[in-house]
Write a protein that holds these residues in place. Structure first.
Motif, PDB file in Angstrom:
ATOM      1  N   ILE A   5     -42.522 145.545  52.933  1.00 14.77           N
ATOM      2  CA  ILE A   5     -43.207 144.299  52.558  1.00 14.77           C
ATOM      3  C   ILE A   5     -44.518 144.158  53.323  1.00 14.77           C
ATOM      4  N   LEU A   6     -44.531 144.553  54.588  1.00 13.29           N
ATOM      5  CA  LEU A   6     -45.780 144.542  55.351  1.00 13.29           C
ATOM      6  C   LEU A   6     -46.819 145.445  54.694  1.00 13.29           C
ATOM      7  N   GLY A   7     -46.366 146.586  54.208  1.00 13.87           N
ATOM      8  CA  GLY A   7     -47.283 147.483  53.506  1.00 13.87           C
ATOM      9  C   GLY A   7     -47.852 146.847  52.257  1.00 13.87           C
ATOM     10  N   GLU A   8     -47.031 146.101  51.541  1.00 10.86           N
ATOM     11  CA  GLU A   8     -47.517 145.418  50.334  1.00 10.86           C
ATOM     12  C   GLU A   8     -48.542 144.348  50.693  1.00 10.86           C
ATOM     13  N   VAL A   9     -48.305 143.640  51.786  1.00 13.62           N
ATOM     14  CA  VAL A   9     -49.269 142.629  52.236  1.00 13.62           C
ATOM     15  C   VAL A   9     -50.602 143.287  52.579  1.00 13.62           C
ATOM     16  N   SER A  10     -50.552 144.412  53.288  1.00 21.40           N
ATOM     17  CA  SER A  10     -51.778 145.133  53.631  1.00 21.40           C
ATOM     18  C   SER A  10     -52.480 145.649  52.384  1.00 21.40           C
ATOM     19  N   LEU A  11     -51.703 146.081  51.405  1.00 22.39           N
ATOM     20  CA  LEU A  11     -52.291 146.570  50.154  1.00 22.39           C
ATOM     21  C   LEU A  11     -53.025 145.449  49.433  1.00 22.39           C
ATOM     22  N   GLU A  12     -52.416 144.256  49.413  1.00 17.56           N
ATOM     23  CA  GLU A  12     -53.079 143.102  48.800  1.00 17.56           C
ATOM     24  C   GLU A  12     -54.369 142.754  49.529  1.00 17.56           C
ATOM     25  N   SER A  13     -54.396 143.012  50.831  1.00 19.90           N
ATOM     26  CA  SER A  13     -55.581 142.725  51.644  1.00 19.90           C
ATOM     27  C   SER A  13     -56.567 143.885  51.647  1.00 19.90           C
ATOM     28  N   GLU A  14     -56.274 144.933  50.872  1.00 19.91           N
ATOM     29  CA  GLU A  14     -57.121 146.120  50.741  1.00 19.91           C
ATOM     30  C   GLU A  14     -57.248 146.892  52.052  1.00 19.91           C
ATOM     31  N   ASN A  15     -56.217 146.791  52.877  1.00 24.94           N
ATOM     32  CA  ASN A  15     -56.142 147.601  54.091  1.00 24.94           C
ATOM     33  C   ASN A  15     -55.251 148.786  53.764  1.00 24.94           C
ATOM     34  N   PHE A  16     -55.817 149.785  53.092  1.00 20.19           N
ATOM     35  CA  PHE A  16     -55.027 150.849  52.481  1.00 20.19           C
ATOM     36  C   PHE A  16     -54.328 151.744  53.504  1.00 20.19           C
ATOM     37  N   GLU A  17     -55.012 152.070  54.576  1.00 19.53           N
ATOM     38  CA  GLU A  17     -54.412 152.958  55.574  1.00 19.53           C
ATOM     39  C   GLU A  17     -53.167 152.333  56.180  1.00 19.53           C
ATOM     40  N   SER A  18     -53.273 151.060  56.554  1.00 16.32           N
ATOM     41  CA  SER A  18     -52.123 150.359  57.132  1.00 16.32           C
ATOM     42  C   SER A  18     -51.000 150.235  56.105  1.00 16.32           C
ATOM     43  N   ALA A  19     -51.359 149.965  54.856  1.00 19.17           N
ATOM     44  CA  ALA A  19     -50.358 149.827  53.796  1.00 19.17           C
ATOM     45  C   ALA A  19     -49.563 151.118  53.633  1.00 19.17           C
ATOM     46  N   ILE A  20     -50.258 152.232  53.556  1.00 15.61           N
ATOM     47  CA  ILE A  20     -49.598 153.526  53.365  1.00 15.61           C
ATOM     48  C   ILE A  20     -48.703 153.858  54.551  1.00 15.61           C
ATOM     49  N   ASN A  21     -49.189 153.620  55.764  1.00 14.75           N
ATOM     50  CA  ASN A  21     -48.406 153.948  56.956  1.00 14.75           C
ATOM     51  C   ASN A  21     -47.121 153.125  57.037  1.00 14.75           C
ATOM     52  N   ASP A  22     -47.217 151.826  56.760  1.00  9.98           N
ATOM     53  CA  ASP A  22     -46.034 150.963  56.835  1.00  9.98           C
ATOM     54  C   ASP A  22     -45.016 151.320  55.755  1.00  9.98           C
ATOM     55  N   ILE A  23     -45.488 151.535  54.529  1.00 10.09           N
ATOM     56  CA  ILE A  23     -44.564 151.869  53.445  1.00 10.09           C
ATOM     57  C   ILE A  23     -43.899 153.217  53.711  1.00 10.09           C
ATOM     58  N   LYS A  24     -44.659 154.179  54.210  1.00 10.12           N
ATOM     59  CA  LYS A  24     -44.090 155.491  54.520  1.00 10.12           C
ATOM     60  C   LYS A  24     -43.015 155.390  55.594  1.00 10.12           C
ATOM     61  N   GLU A  25     -43.262 154.570  56.612  1.00 11.09           N
ATOM     62  CA  GLU A  25     -42.277 154.414  57.683  1.00 11.09           C
ATOM     63  C   GLU A  25     -41.006 153.734  57.163  1.00 11.09           C
ATOM     64  N   GLY A  26     -41.186 152.698  56.351  1.00 13.68           N
ATOM     65  CA  GLY A  26     -40.026 152.041  55.755  1.00 13.68           C
ATOM     66  C   GLY A  26     -39.258 152.977  54.844  1.00 13.68           C
ATOM     67  N   LEU A  27     -39.983 153.785  54.086  1.00 14.22           N
ATOM     68  CA  LEU A  27     -39.368 154.753  53.187  1.00 14.22           C
ATOM     69  C   LEU A  27     -38.564 155.796  53.962  1.00 14.22           C
ATOM     70  N   ARG A  28     -39.102 156.237  55.074  1.00 17.05           N
ATOM     71  CA  ARG A  28     -38.396 157.227  55.895  1.00 17.05           C
ATOM     72  C   ARG A  28     -37.031 156.694  56.321  1.00 17.05           C
ATOM     73  N   MET A  29     -36.982 155.431  56.728  1.00 11.85           N
ATOM     74  CA  MET A  29     -35.710 154.820  57.135  1.00 11.85           C
ATOM     75  C   MET A  29     -34.770 154.663  55.950  1.00 11.85           C
ATOM     76  N   GLN A  30     -35.302 154.232  54.824  1.00  9.70           N
ATOM     77  CA  GLN A  30     -34.468 154.014  53.647  1.00  9.70           C
ATOM     78  C   GLN A  30     -33.838 155.312  53.162  1.00  9.70           C
ATOM     79  N   LYS A  31     -34.559 156.405  53.243  1.00  9.88           N
ATOM     80  CA  LYS A  31     -34.011 157.702  52.821  1.00  9.88           C
ATOM     81  C   LYS A  31     -32.833 158.118  53.707  1.00  9.88           C
ATOM     82  N   GLU A  32     -32.833 157.653  54.957  1.00  6.14           N
ATOM     83  CA  GLU A  32     -31.717 157.940  55.851  1.00  6.14           C
ATOM     84  C   GLU A  32     -30.522 157.034  55.564  1.00  6.14           C
ATOM     85  N   LEU A  33     -30.798 155.849  55.042  1.00  7.95           N
ATOM     86  CA  LEU A  33     -29.742 154.848  54.852  1.00  7.95           C
ATOM     87  C   LEU A  33     -29.108 154.880  53.468  1.00  7.95           C
ATOM     88  N   PHE A  34     -29.884 155.247  52.456  1.00 10.16           N
ATOM     89  CA  PHE A  34     -29.415 155.158  51.072  1.00 10.16           C
ATOM     90  C   PHE A  34     -29.204 156.547  50.478  1.00 10.16           C
TER      91      PHE A  34
END
Length: 381
Positions: free
Chosen positions: A200-229
Motif C-alpha cells: 500500500i505504501l508503494g501505491e501511495v508513492s506511485l500516486e505521488s509519482e515517486n516511482f523509485e520508492s513505489a517500486i522498492n516498497d512493492i518489491k519488498e512486500g512482494l518478496r514477503m508475500q511469496k514466502e507466506l502464500f
C-alpha cells in the motif's frame, strides 16, 4: 449502496475500527476515514503513544481508506484490478468477527449489507494524487498565488490556509509508515500485515509519482508475500500486477512485462488447482470464471508494453540512421566500405598519408620543370 454512519458521539475505538473497516470494504471512503481517524486519536490519547501495538490495524486501514479517497476525489481512470483475494476475504472476516462483539456496530453493518455489497471483481481506480484547488486573483500585475478562499452565505470571503493542509496522500504515507514500524516490532507475527502495508505504501508513492520508492516498497512486500502464500495466491498475483503497473509507469518495459507475466502465471496456477479440486461446485466455477475474466486485461497490457518497446526501438534506429553522414554530402566521406577494408591501416598509422604527400610534391616539381623547358610557355622579351 448505503453509506456507513459514523456517530460523532462514539468514543469506542474498537467499534470505530469495525465501522471503518466495513466502510472501506463498501468503498465508502469518506466514512471510513472519519471512523478510523477518530479511532486513532482515541487510542493515542488512551495509551499516550502513537506507536502502541493496538494502533497497527487502525493505521493500516486508515492509510488504505485515505488512498481510496484520494483516487475517488481525483476521479482518475485507473487500471489496477480490485479482486476478491485473500486480503479481501480477511477484511470481510474481520468485520464479521467485530460485528459479534459490538451492538451498535452490528446494526450499522447489517444495514449496509441490506442495501448493497461490494462486487468482488470491481476495478480499483488508479490516479494521481488530489490536491486542494487554489483560486488566484490577478489585476494584470504579477503576484504570488494566495491561499484559496471560500465564500460564506453572506458573500464574505473566508481565507483558508490550504497550503498548510497535508493532502490525503501525505497523511496516508505518514500513518502507513507508523503501521510499518509497529508490524516490524511484532516480528514473524506481523510479517503478513507488514507485507500488505509495504504494498500500500508503494501505491501511495506511485500516486505521488515517486516511482523509485513505489517500486522498492512493492518489491519488498512482494518478496514477503511469496514466502507466506502458495504459488496460486491471488494476493501475490495482484501484487505482481501492481508492480507491473509501477514499472510501466516508470517506462521500465522489460520489468513490467515480466511482472505481468508472473501475475498471469499465479492466476493460471489458481485456475488449474480449482479445476482439479472443484468437482463441479458452483462457487468454484464462479471463481474460475472470474479469474478468466481478468486474464485478457493483463495480456493486453503485456501486448501494449511490447508494442511500446518495438515502436521506441524503431524511433531510435530511425534517429541514428538520420544522423549518419552520407556520400552525397559536400566533402563528406563515403559511407560505403570497400571489400578490402579489413586491410586498411589503423587511424594511428599515417605513413600512407606521408607517402601520398611526397608523391604529390614530386609531381608538382616535375610540372614546374616542364613549364620552364617548354618554349611555348616562355614569355617573349
Amino acid at each position: 449502496m448505503a453509506d456507513v454512519v459514523v456517530s460523532s458521539d462514539n468514543t469506542n475505538p474498537k467499534e470505530l475500527l469495525g465501522q471503518g473497516i466495513r466502510a472501506y470494504v463498501l468503498q465508502d471512503y469518506t466514512s471510513a476515514v472519519a471512523a478510523l481517524s477518530k479511532a486513532s486519536e482515541l487510542l493515542v490519547a488512551e495509551h499516550g503513544d502513537d506507536l502502541h501495538d493496538s494502533l497497527a490495524d487502525v493505521y493500516l486501514y486508515y492509510g488504505k481508506a485515505l488512498l481510496g479517497l484520494s483516487r475517488e476525489d481525483s476521479e482518475a481512470l485507473g487500471d489496477a484490478v480490485r479482486n476478491k483475494d485473500e486480503s479481501d476475504e480477511e477484511d470481510e472476516e474481520e468485520v464479521e468477527n467485530r460485528e459479534t462483539e459490538g451492538g451498535d456496530e452490528k446494526e450499522v453493518t447489517e444495514n449496509a449489507e441490506a442495501n448493497g455489497t461490494v462486487s468482488s471483481s470491481e476495478e480499483k481506480k488508479e490516479g494521481s494524487s488530489s490536491e486542494a484547488d487554489t483560486n488566484v486573483e490577478s489585476n494584470g500585475d504579477e503576484k504570488d498565488c494566495e491561499p484559496s478562499a471560500s465564500t460564506s452565505a453572506d458573500g464574505v470571503e473566508e481565507n483558508a490556509d490550504a497550503e498548510d493542509e497535508p493532502t490525503d496522500l501525505q497523511v496516508a504515507w505518514e500513518v502507513l509508515e507508523l503501521a510499518k514500524t509497529i508490524y516490524k516490532k511484532r516480528g514473524e507475527d506481523g510479517k503478513k500485515n507488514l507485507a500488505e502495508t509495504l504494498v500500500i505504501l508503494g501505491e501511495v508513492s506511485l500516486e505521488s509519482e515517486n516511482f523509485e520508492s513505489a517500486i522498492n516498497d512493492i518489491k519488498e512486500g512482494l518478496r514477503m508475500q511469496k514466502e507466506l502464500f502458495p504459488d496460486d495466491s491471488r494476493t501475490v498475483a495482484e501484487t505482481f500486477y501492481k508492480l507491473g503497473v509501477a514499472y510501466s509507469t516508470d517506462t521500465q518495459i522489460d520489468e513490467a512485462v515480466e511482472s505481468f507475466q508472473s501475475s498471469l502465471r499465479y492466476l493460471q496456477n489458481r485456475i488449474n488447482n480449482l479445476e482439479k479440486a472443484g468437482d463441479g461446485k458452483d462457487e468454484v466455477a464462479e471463481e474460475i470464471e472470474e479469474i478468466k475474466g481478468l486474464v485478457p486485461d493483463i495480456e493486453e497490457k503485456i501486448a501494449d508494453m511490447k508494442s511500446y518497446k518495438d515502436e521506441t526501438m524503431k524511433q531510435i534506429m530511425s534517429a541514428v540512421a538520420e544522423s549518419k553522414p552520407t556520400s552525397s554530402a559536400a566533402g563528406g566521406p563515403s559511407s560505403s566500405v570497400s571489400a578490402d577494408s579489413s586491410t586498411s591501416k589503423p587511424a594511428s598509422d599515417i605513413s600512407h598519408l606521408v607517402k601520398r604527400k611526397r608523391k604529390l610534391d614530386e609531381i608538382a616539381e616535375e610540372s614546374e620543370k616542364d613549364v620552364e623547358a617548354s618554349p611555348a610557355k616562355k614569355v617573349p622579351s
